[in-house]
Design a protein around this motif. Structure first.
Motif, PDB file in Angstrom:
ATOM      1  N   VAL A   1      -6.002   1.554  -8.081  1.00 57.57           N
ATOM      2  CA  VAL A   1      -5.759   2.965  -7.794  1.00 57.57           C
ATOM      3  C   VAL A   1      -7.019   3.529  -7.159  1.00 57.57           C
ATOM      4  CG1 VAL A   1      -4.019   3.296  -9.565  1.00 57.57           C
ATOM      5  CG2 VAL A   1      -6.425   3.585 -10.161  1.00 57.57           C
ATOM      6  N   LEU A   2      -6.836   4.361  -6.122  1.00 58.32           N
ATOM      7  CA  LEU A   2      -7.966   4.896  -5.381  1.00 58.32           C
ATOM      8  C   LEU A   2      -7.819   6.402  -5.203  1.00 58.32           C
ATOM      9  CD1 LEU A   2      -6.966   2.064  -3.513  1.00 58.32           C
ATOM     10  CD2 LEU A   2      -9.424   2.288  -3.119  1.00 58.32           C
ATOM     11  N   TRP A   3      -8.941   7.070  -5.226  1.00 55.84           N
ATOM     12  CA  TRP A   3      -8.985   8.510  -4.970  1.00 55.84           C
ATOM     13  C   TRP A   3     -10.145   8.780  -4.022  1.00 55.84           C
ATOM     14  CZ3 TRP A   3     -13.052  11.855  -5.606  1.00 55.84           C
ATOM     15  CH2 TRP A   3     -12.773  13.226  -5.479  1.00 55.84           C
ATOM     16  N   GLY A   4      -9.925   9.682  -3.073  1.00 55.75           N
ATOM     17  CA  GLY A   4     -10.973  10.014  -2.137  1.00 55.75           C
ATOM     18  C   GLY A   4     -10.945  11.470  -1.723  1.00 55.75           C
TER      19      GLY A   4
ATOM     20  N   GLN B   1     -21.699  -6.977  -3.603  1.00 57.56           N
ATOM     21  CA  GLN B   1     -20.411  -6.380  -3.241  1.00 57.56           C
ATOM     22  C   GLN B   1     -19.431  -6.470  -4.407  1.00 57.56           C
ATOM     23  OE1 GLN B   1     -18.501  -8.235   0.076  1.00 57.56           O
ATOM     24  NE2 GLN B   1     -16.567  -7.141  -0.216  1.00 57.56           N
ATOM     25  N   PRO B   2     -18.901  -5.345  -4.865  1.00 57.24           N
ATOM     26  CA  PRO B   2     -17.923  -5.372  -5.958  1.00 57.24           C
ATOM     27  C   PRO B   2     -16.609  -6.017  -5.516  1.00 57.24           C
ATOM     28  CG  PRO B   2     -18.890  -3.186  -5.702  1.00 57.24           C
ATOM     29  CD  PRO B   2     -19.273  -3.975  -4.494  1.00 57.24           C
ATOM     30  N   GLU B   3     -15.879  -6.561  -6.466  1.00 52.17           N
ATOM     31  CA  GLU B   3     -14.568  -7.148  -6.195  1.00 52.17           C
ATOM     32  C   GLU B   3     -13.521  -6.033  -6.158  1.00 52.17           C
ATOM     33  OE1 GLU B   3     -11.830 -10.879  -7.719  1.00 52.17           O
ATOM     34  OE2 GLU B   3     -13.069  -9.810  -9.161  1.00 52.17           O
ATOM     35  N   GLU B   4     -12.838  -5.913  -5.029  1.00 57.44           N
ATOM     36  CA  GLU B   4     -11.845  -4.854  -4.856  1.00 57.44           C
ATOM     37  C   GLU B   4     -10.565  -5.413  -4.246  1.00 57.44           C
ATOM     38  OE1 GLU B   4     -13.792  -0.596  -4.685  1.00 57.44           O
ATOM     39  OE2 GLU B   4     -13.685  -1.509  -2.714  1.00 57.44           O
ATOM     40  N   VAL B   5      -9.494  -4.641  -4.377  1.00 57.43           N
ATOM     41  CA  VAL B   5      -8.221  -4.988  -3.756  1.00 57.43           C
ATOM     42  C   VAL B   5      -8.145  -4.401  -2.357  1.00 57.43           C
ATOM     43  CG1 VAL B   5      -5.714  -4.721  -3.913  1.00 57.43           C
ATOM     44  CG2 VAL B   5      -7.054  -5.203  -5.982  1.00 57.43           C
ATOM     45  N   ASP B   6      -8.673  -3.202  -2.172  1.00 61.45           N
ATOM     46  CA  ASP B   6      -8.635  -2.503  -0.893  1.00 61.45           C
ATOM     47  C   ASP B   6      -9.366  -3.287   0.191  1.00 61.45           C
ATOM     48  OD1 ASP B   6      -8.334  -0.503   1.032  1.00 61.45           O
ATOM     49  OD2 ASP B   6     -10.180   0.501   0.404  1.00 61.45           O
TER      50      ASP B   6
ATOM     51  N   VAL C   1       0.848  -1.190   0.000  1.00 60.89           N
ATOM     52  CA  VAL C   1       0.000   0.000   0.000  1.00 60.89           C
ATOM     53  C   VAL C   1       0.882   1.239   0.000  1.00 60.89           C
ATOM     54  CG1 VAL C   1      -1.845   1.232   1.182  1.00 60.89           C
ATOM     55  CG2 VAL C   1      -1.768  -1.265   1.278  1.00 60.89           C
ATOM     56  N   ASN C   2       0.696   2.085  -0.995  1.00 57.08           N
ATOM     57  CA  ASN C   2       1.461   3.333  -1.110  1.00 57.08           C
ATOM     58  C   ASN C   2       0.486   4.503  -1.150  1.00 57.08           C
ATOM     59  OD1 ASN C   2       3.351   5.292  -1.525  1.00 57.08           O
ATOM     60  ND2 ASN C   2       3.752   4.771  -3.661  1.00 57.08           N
ATOM     61  N   SER C   3       0.434   5.263  -0.057  1.00 58.56           N
ATOM     62  CA  SER C   3      -0.427   6.445   0.019  1.00 58.56           C
ATOM     63  C   SER C   3       0.326   7.636  -0.553  1.00 58.56           C
ATOM     64  CB  SER C   3      -0.832   6.717   1.473  1.00 58.56           C
ATOM     65  OG  SER C   3      -1.541   5.623   2.010  1.00 58.56           O
ATOM     66  N   ARG C   4      -0.205   8.215  -1.593  1.00 57.68           N
ATOM     67  CA  ARG C   4       0.477   9.320  -2.265  1.00 57.68           C
ATOM     68  C   ARG C   4       0.249  10.648  -1.568  1.00 57.68           C
ATOM     69  NH1 ARG C   4       4.224   7.384  -5.046  1.00 57.68           N
ATOM     70  NH2 ARG C   4       4.221   9.255  -6.359  1.00 57.68           N
TER      71      ARG C   4
ATOM     72  N   LEU D   1      -1.149  -2.934  -4.417  1.00 53.41           N
ATOM     73  CA  LEU D   1      -0.831  -4.168  -5.128  1.00 53.41           C
ATOM     74  C   LEU D   1      -1.063  -5.333  -4.171  1.00 53.41           C
ATOM     75  CD1 LEU D   1       2.575  -3.114  -6.767  1.00 53.41           C
ATOM     76  CD2 LEU D   1       0.293  -3.012  -7.813  1.00 53.41           C
ATOM     77  N   SER D   2      -1.552  -6.446  -4.693  1.00 50.94           N
ATOM     78  CA  SER D   2      -1.834  -7.554  -3.805  1.00 50.94           C
ATOM     79  C   SER D   2      -1.615  -8.888  -4.505  1.00 50.94           C
ATOM     80  CB  SER D   2      -3.279  -7.492  -3.275  1.00 50.94           C
ATOM     81  OG  SER D   2      -4.192  -7.793  -4.314  1.00 50.94           O
TER      82      SER D   2
END
Length: 492
Positions: A466-469, A252-257, A157-160, A486-487
Motif C-alpha cells: 500500500v502506498l500513499w503520496g 535500497q529497501p525491498e519494495e513491490v512498486d 496496480v489499483n490507483s485509488r 499486488l505482484s
C-alpha cells in the motif's frame, strides 16, 4: 651414399689387383669380376639390415600408439559415464528425490530470498570475482563461463486517487490544483513489463577475471525492450552503462512498486569507474560519468563529465556505510535566444547505509539515505521524473540558475517468519524554488509505503503493498494519492 661408397671400394680393390696382375690376362679379368660381385653382395646385405632395423622401430612405435589410444578410449568412456550420471541427476523428477535432497537443494537457493535483484549489476565492487560462478555454464574449450538470469514479474496496480501513472507510483505525477480530476478517476492496470532478462559472462585470463554484464527490461513504450545495464569489468575498472557511482544499491529497501522511492539517488548512465579495494572491507570509488544536464527553459550541453567520489565501508558483514560527493559543470543554451548560453556549477553530497538489527530477527535491518545539493536534481528519482530540475533559465536575464534540493528516506525491514517479511519506507523531496519560477513548479513530495512479501518456495515472491503520496507546488497547492499493488515474481 652407401652404394656409392661400396662401388668406390670395389674400384679401389680392382685397381690394386691390376697393379699385381696384368690387365690383358684371363686372371686379371676373373679377379675383377669376383671383386664386383663381392661388392654388390655386401651392399645389398647392408641395405637389408637397415630396412629390417627401421621396420622394427616402426612396429615398436605402432605398439606404443596402440597403448596410448587404449588409454584415451578408457578416459573418454569414464568421462561419458560421469556425464551420464550427472544428466540423470539433472532430469530426475522431484518426486524421485528424498525429502532430505529437496531440503538441501532449497537450502542452496535460500540465499536469494529477500536479496536485492540488482546487487550484482549495481555493486560490482562488492563482488569477489575469484569465487565460484554459481549456476554458470562453462564454454567448451575456453576459460569462460556464462549464466542467464532475471525474473518474470506480474503486477496488479489499483490507483485509488488521481495519479499520472497507471502501473507505478510516481509522486511527481500527482495532479495538483486545476490539473486534478475527480477522486473516482483512479485507474486499474495489470502488467508484466517489469520483467527482466540478463546475461553475464566471466573469463579467466593470466591478468585476472574479465566480467561482462548486460540486462534489459520491457518498460519502454508498448512493452518494448529497454537497456538497463551494459558494461565490462576487469579487476578494479569498469566501463559501460550501469548505475551511477553516486548510487548505493546496497542501501535500497525491498519494495513491490516498480518506480521506487521518490527521494532516492537513482540514475543509470555511461561511465568509467575505478574502485580499488582498501583493506578487506572498504572500497574507494571514482567515476567519470555522462553529464546529460536537465534544464528548464533551455537545452543542456554536455562538455565535461560529472565526477563522483565515494567511499564504501562494511563492518562485520552487517553494516554498510557509504558517503559520496558529486561535482558537475552544467551548460545549456537558452530557448528564448539560441545564441545565449550559460554555465553553472552543480554539486551534491549523499550519505547512505544499512544497519543490521537483531532485536527480533537477525535479518531485520534499517536502511537510510540523505541527499543534499545544488544542481543535482536529475540524480534524484522523483526530480528526474519531473524533468528540468538541475537548473532553470531566468526568463528575464537569461541567466542559468541551479536548483537546491534535499531528499532522502528511511526504511525498516522486519522478518515475521522464515520466508515472510515487511518493509516500511518513509521518504521525501524538497526543492528550494526560485522567485521567478511558476506557481505550479514542483516544491515537495512525501511518500509512504508498507508491504508484505512471502517467498513460499525459493525463486518465487508474492507481494502486496500500500502506498500513499503527496505533492505540493510552489504556491502551496497540494494533492494526495493512494495506490494498492499486488505482484508475483518468478526469478531465474
Amino acid at each position: 651414399m652407401l652404394v656409392t661408397l661400396c662401388f668406390t671400394a670395389s674400384a679401389a680393390n680392382a685397381q690394386n689387383s691390376a697393379e699385381e696382375i696384368p690387365e690383358d690376362t684371363p686372371e686379371a679379368k676373373a679377379s675383377a669380376e669376383a671383386n664386383a660381385e663381392a661388392s654388390a653382395e655386401l651392399t645389398i646385405e647392408q641395405l637389408r639390415g637397415l630396412l629390417e632395423k627401421q621396420q622394427a622401430q616402426l612396429e615398436e612405435q605402432e605398439k606404443r600408439l596402440a597403448n596410448q589410444q587404449e588409454q584415451v578410449d578408457a578416459q573418454r568412456n569414464l568421462l561419458q559415464a560421469m556425464q551420464k550420471q550427472l544428466d540423470e541427476l539433472e532430469i530426475q523428477k522431484p518426486a524421485e528425490r528424498t525429502e532430505e535432497q529437496v531440503a538441501a537443494l532449497e537450502k542452496v537457493e535460500e540465499d536469494s530470498v529477500g536479496a536485492q535483484d540488482e546487487e550484482a549489476a549495481a555493486a560490482p565492487e562488492a563482488l569477489d570475482l575469484g569465487k565460484d560462478f554459481e549456476r554458470s555454464v562453462r564454454l567448451p574449450g575456453s576459460n569462460a563461463a556464462f549464466k542467464i538470469g532475471g525474473y518474470v514479474k506480474m503486477a496488479i496496480v489499483n490507483s485509488r486517487d488521481p495519479l499520472g501513472s497507471d502501473d507505478r507510483f510516481v509522486t511527481a505525477s500527482i495532479p495538483v490544483g486545476t490539473s486534478a480530476v475527480d477522486d473516482d478517476s483512479g485507474e486499474f492496470a495489470v502488467t508484466a513489463r517489469q520483467s527482466r532478462l540478463n546475461v553475464e559472462l566471466r573469463s579467466q585470463t593470466s591478468k585476472g577475471t574479465v566480467r561482462v554484464f548486460m540486462e534489459g527490461d520491457f518498460a519502454a513504450d508498448n512493452d518494448t525492450y529497454r537497456l538497463r545495464h551494459a558494461y565490462g569489468q576487469f579487476g578494479q575498472f569498469l566501463a559501460g552503462k550501469t548505475y551511477s557511482t553516486f548510487v548505493d544499491s546496497q542501501a535500497q529497501p525491498e519494495e513491490v512498486d516498480f518506480e521506487g522511492i521518490n527521494g532516492r539517488i537513482n540514475v543509470r548512465q555511461a561511465q568509467v569507474r575505478y574502485f580499488p579495494r582498501i583493506g578487506r572491507d572498504a572500497n574507494l570509488l571514482l567515476g567519470l560519468e555522462d553529464p546529460a544536464p536537465d534544464v528548464t527553459g533551455g537545452n543542456g550541453i554536455s562538455k565535461y563529465p560529472d565526477v563522483v567520489l565515494s567511499w564504501r565501508q562494511v563492518w562485520r558483514d552487517r553494516w554498510n556505510f557509504r558517503p559520496s560527493v558529486l561535482l558537475r559543470r552544467i551548460e545549456a543554451r537558452w530557448d528564448e535566444d539560441s545564441s545565449v548560453s550559460d554555465t553553472a556549477t552543480g554539486w551534491g553530497v549523499s550519505i547512505s547505509g544499512k544497519a543490521g538489527l537483531g532485536a527480533w530477527d537477525s535479518r531485520d535491518n534499517l536502511l537510510f539515505q540523505l541527499n543534499y545539493g545544488d544542481g543535482h536534481g536529475r540524480y534524484i528519482n522523483d526530480l528526474q521524473e519531473e524533468g528540468g530540475q538541475d537548473a532553470i533559465f531566468d526568463p528575464v536575464t537569461g541567466r542559468l540558475e541551479t536548483l537546491k534540493s534535499f531528499a532522502g528516506y528511511i526504511a525498516y525491514q522486519h522478518w515475521w517468519r522464515e520466508r515472510l517479511r515487511s518493509t516500511l519506507t518513509l521518504s521525501w523531496v524538497d526543492v528550494d524554488n526560485l522567485d521567478f519560477q511558476d506557481d505550479s513548479a514542483y516544491n515537495e513530495t512525501r511518500r509512504a509505503a508498507l508491504n508484505l512479501i512471502l517467498t513460499p518456495v525459493p525463486r518465487v515472491d508474492i507481494g502486496a503493498e500500500v502506498l500513499w503520496g503527496k505533492r505540493e507546488n510552489k504556491n502551496s497547492d497540494s494533492a494526495t494519492s493512494r495506490q494498492i499493488q499486488l505482484s508475483a515474481k518468478y526469478r531465474f
